[in-house]
Scaffold this motif. Structure first.
Motif, PDB file in Angstrom:
ATOM      1  N   UNK A  46       0.825  -1.204   0.000  1.00 55.91           N
ATOM      2  CA  UNK A  46       0.000   0.000   0.000  1.00 55.91           C
ATOM      3  C   UNK A  46       0.863   1.260   0.000  1.00 55.91           C
ATOM      4  N   UNK A  47       1.918   1.264   0.826  1.00 53.24           N
ATOM      5  CA  UNK A  47       2.805   2.421   0.848  1.00 53.24           C
ATOM      6  C   UNK A  47       3.434   2.639  -0.522  1.00 53.24           C
ATOM      7  N   UNK A  48       3.957   1.577  -1.115  1.00 58.19           N
ATOM      8  CA  UNK A  48       4.615   1.697  -2.418  1.00 58.19           C
ATOM      9  C   UNK A  48       3.644   2.176  -3.490  1.00 58.19           C
ATOM     10  N   UNK A  49       2.386   1.744  -3.399  1.00 61.46           N
ATOM     11  CA  UNK A  49       1.377   2.184  -4.369  1.00 61.46           C
ATOM     12  C   UNK A  49       1.146   3.689  -4.250  1.00 61.46           C
ATOM     13  N   UNK A  50       1.003   4.176  -3.030  1.00 61.82           N
ATOM     14  CA  UNK A  50       0.799   5.607  -2.841  1.00 61.82           C
ATOM     15  C   UNK A  50       2.005   6.426  -3.256  1.00 61.82           C
ATOM     16  N   UNK A  51       3.193   5.982  -2.875  1.00 61.87           N
ATOM     17  CA  UNK A  51       4.422   6.717  -3.196  1.00 61.87           C
ATOM     18  C   UNK A  51       4.646   6.765  -4.704  1.00 61.87           C
ATOM     19  N   UNK A  52       4.390   5.636  -5.380  1.00 56.93           N
ATOM     20  CA  UNK A  52       4.654   5.548  -6.817  1.00 56.93           C
ATOM     21  C   UNK A  52       3.744   6.454  -7.634  1.00 56.93           C
ATOM     22  N   UNK A  53       2.598   6.853  -7.094  1.00 52.95           N
ATOM     23  CA  UNK A  53       1.723   7.802  -7.792  1.00 52.95           C
ATOM     24  C   UNK A  53       2.376   9.169  -7.934  1.00 52.95           C
ATOM     25  N   UNK A  54       3.321   9.460  -7.053  1.00 50.80           N
ATOM     26  CA  UNK A  54       3.922  10.799  -7.008  1.00 50.80           C
ATOM     27  C   UNK A  54       5.380  10.845  -7.460  1.00 50.80           C
ATOM     28  N   UNK A  55       6.105   9.743  -7.300  1.00 48.51           N
ATOM     29  CA  UNK A  55       7.544   9.736  -7.609  1.00 48.51           C
ATOM     30  C   UNK A  55       7.884   8.492  -8.415  1.00 48.51           C
ATOM     31  N   UNK A  56       8.560   8.700  -9.541  1.00 50.43           N
ATOM     32  CA  UNK A  56       9.083   7.590 -10.319  1.00 50.43           C
ATOM     33  C   UNK A  56      10.591   7.483 -10.066  1.00 50.43           C
ATOM     34  N   UNK A  57      11.008   6.375  -9.486  1.00 52.54           N
ATOM     35  CA  UNK A  57      12.404   6.143  -9.160  1.00 52.54           C
ATOM     36  C   UNK A  57      13.141   5.558 -10.361  1.00 52.54           C
ATOM     37  N   UNK A  58      14.439   5.771 -10.408  1.00 51.13           N
ATOM     38  CA  UNK A  58      15.255   5.160 -11.453  1.00 51.13           C
ATOM     39  C   UNK A  58      15.504   3.686 -11.090  1.00 51.13           C
ATOM     40  N   UNK A  59      15.851   2.847 -12.068  1.00 53.94           N
ATOM     41  CA  UNK A  59      16.182   1.441 -11.755  1.00 53.94           C
ATOM     42  C   UNK A  59      17.286   1.320 -10.713  1.00 53.94           C
ATOM     43  N   UNK A  60      18.284   2.213 -10.779  1.00 46.58           N
ATOM     44  CA  UNK A  60      19.377   2.156  -9.801  1.00 46.58           C
ATOM     45  C   UNK A  60      18.876   2.465  -8.399  1.00 46.58           C
ATOM     46  N   UNK A  61      17.944   3.400  -8.283  1.00 47.03           N
ATOM     47  CA  UNK A  61      17.370   3.724  -6.975  1.00 47.03           C
ATOM     48  C   UNK A  61      16.588   2.532  -6.422  1.00 47.03           C
ATOM     49  N   UNK A  62      15.794   1.890  -7.265  1.00 46.69           N
ATOM     50  CA  UNK A  62      15.012   0.735  -6.815  1.00 46.69           C
ATOM     51  C   UNK A  62      15.938  -0.379  -6.343  1.00 46.69           C
TER      52      UNK A  62
END
Length: 336
Positions: A253-269
């Motif tokens: 649930x946290x990741x779903x909410x966060x991903x709506x606002x910020x797209x991380x790079x593959x290196x960050x993930x």
């Protein structure tokens, strides 16, 4: 404490009630017939620069149209937003009261709202310039941040524990191995995207709406806000969800909410599991430092050693799954 408020913030003077909990500061609720506030005493440092940086960030955040509240510092009679309370050199600050409740330990329904709030904060902090140099170092500058915790000191404590910690030999050995592993990886993080981050977001540093506990009402305690890798923000939060009774649901649930606002790079993930481990070791060194300085008695560090070693077990068991969830939710958001 009543005398401090009356002297520094006379119009806010009223009855005081101490708030329970908190490791780094002492907090009081202040109230009179017309005003409510929160008084914070900084117990672990006497560094004016740290507070000035925190307040500069909060003042800029306070001017933003955010869907949640952040603390607003109140100027003292001196014109400053802090007051040196006595010969000890400690500082006190007053903040306007924010309505809301600390989430129940068993609660999980606020996780998606928490993720979205953290994502919004990340986006806004990227554009804020406090005009001051941050005092706190990035998490990955572990050695600089804790000068009392040299490799030799940590090795001695963990492998040859003194009497108060002798029964925790297995837990300390686990923490030492994690410390060794993470210090060998620190150089990998300097190339990731950097910006201001809160750096200490967790359930104790947020409020949910009293009428709807699934919605985050406020993000609190910006004391450790600094310039760091952007992805450290979700990594810190995810590390705090380990061991919750609804751990997997909350992480998704946290990741779903966060991903709506910020797209991380593959290196960050890819860095998130290691940064979660870094957070745990940072907390360990923080409490070792407090023990060595005499801020805490041995039982505080004793408790933290048990908690953190348990977290390491959970982290080692769930690292692959956490990475998968982050990738899935980031991918889902990018397709919307």
């Amino acid at each position: 404490m009543e005398t401090i408020v009356s002297k520094a913030w006379p119009e806010w003077a009223g009855t005081l009630r101490r708030r329970s909990g908190g490791w780094n500061n002492t907090t009081y609720f202040v109230g009179n017939q017309t005003k409510r506030a929160v008084l914070r005493i900084y117990d672990t440092h006497k560094d004016k620069g740290k507070i000035e940086f925190e307040h500069a960030v909060l003042q800029q955040l306070g001017s933003q149209n955010l869907p949640f509240k952040v603390p607003v510092p109140v100027s003292a009679a001196t014109g400053e937003t802090m007051f040196q309370i006595d010969e000890s050199g400690k500082f006190a600050c007053l903040f306007r009261y924010i309505d809301g409740d600390t989430p129940n330990e068993e609660a999980s329904g606020y996780a998606q709202s928490f993720g979205e709030a953290a994502g919004i904060l990340t986006t806004v902090l990227a554009d804020i310039n406090p005009g001051l140099t941050p005092v706190y170092r990035p998490y990955y500058e572990l050695r600089t941040s804790y000068p009392l915790c040299s490799t030799e000191v940590i090795r001695e404590l963990c492998l040859y524990p003194p009497e108060p910690f002798r029964e925790l030999g297995m837990e300390l050995e686990m923490l030492y191995k994690a410390y060794e592993n993470i210090t060998d990886s620190l150089h990998e993080f300097s190339g990731l995207p950097h910006q201001l981050v809160h750096g200490d977001l967790n359930a104790s540093n947020l409020l949910v709406q009293s009428s709807n506990p699934s919605v985050v009402a406020a993000l609190l305690d910006f004391e450790f806000c600094t310039f760091d890798v952007r992805v450290m923000e979700p990594a810190v939060i995810l590390s705090g969800l380990l061991g919750h009774v609804e751990e997997k649901t909350m992480i998704r649930d946290f990741c779903r909410g966060f991903s709506r606002r910020v797209q991380l790079t593959p290196a960050e993930i890819n860095a998130i599991p290691v940064l979660m481990l870094l957070r745990k070791i940072d907390v360990f060194l923080h409490f070792v430092t407090r023990y060595l300085e005499g801020t805490d008695e041995s039982q505080v560090l004793h408790e933290q050693i048990k908690l953190l070693s348990a977290d390491l077990i959970q982290l080692s068991e769930g690292t692959a799954e956490i990475g998968t969830i982050v990738r899935e939710e980031q991918g889902r958001a990018s397709r919307l």
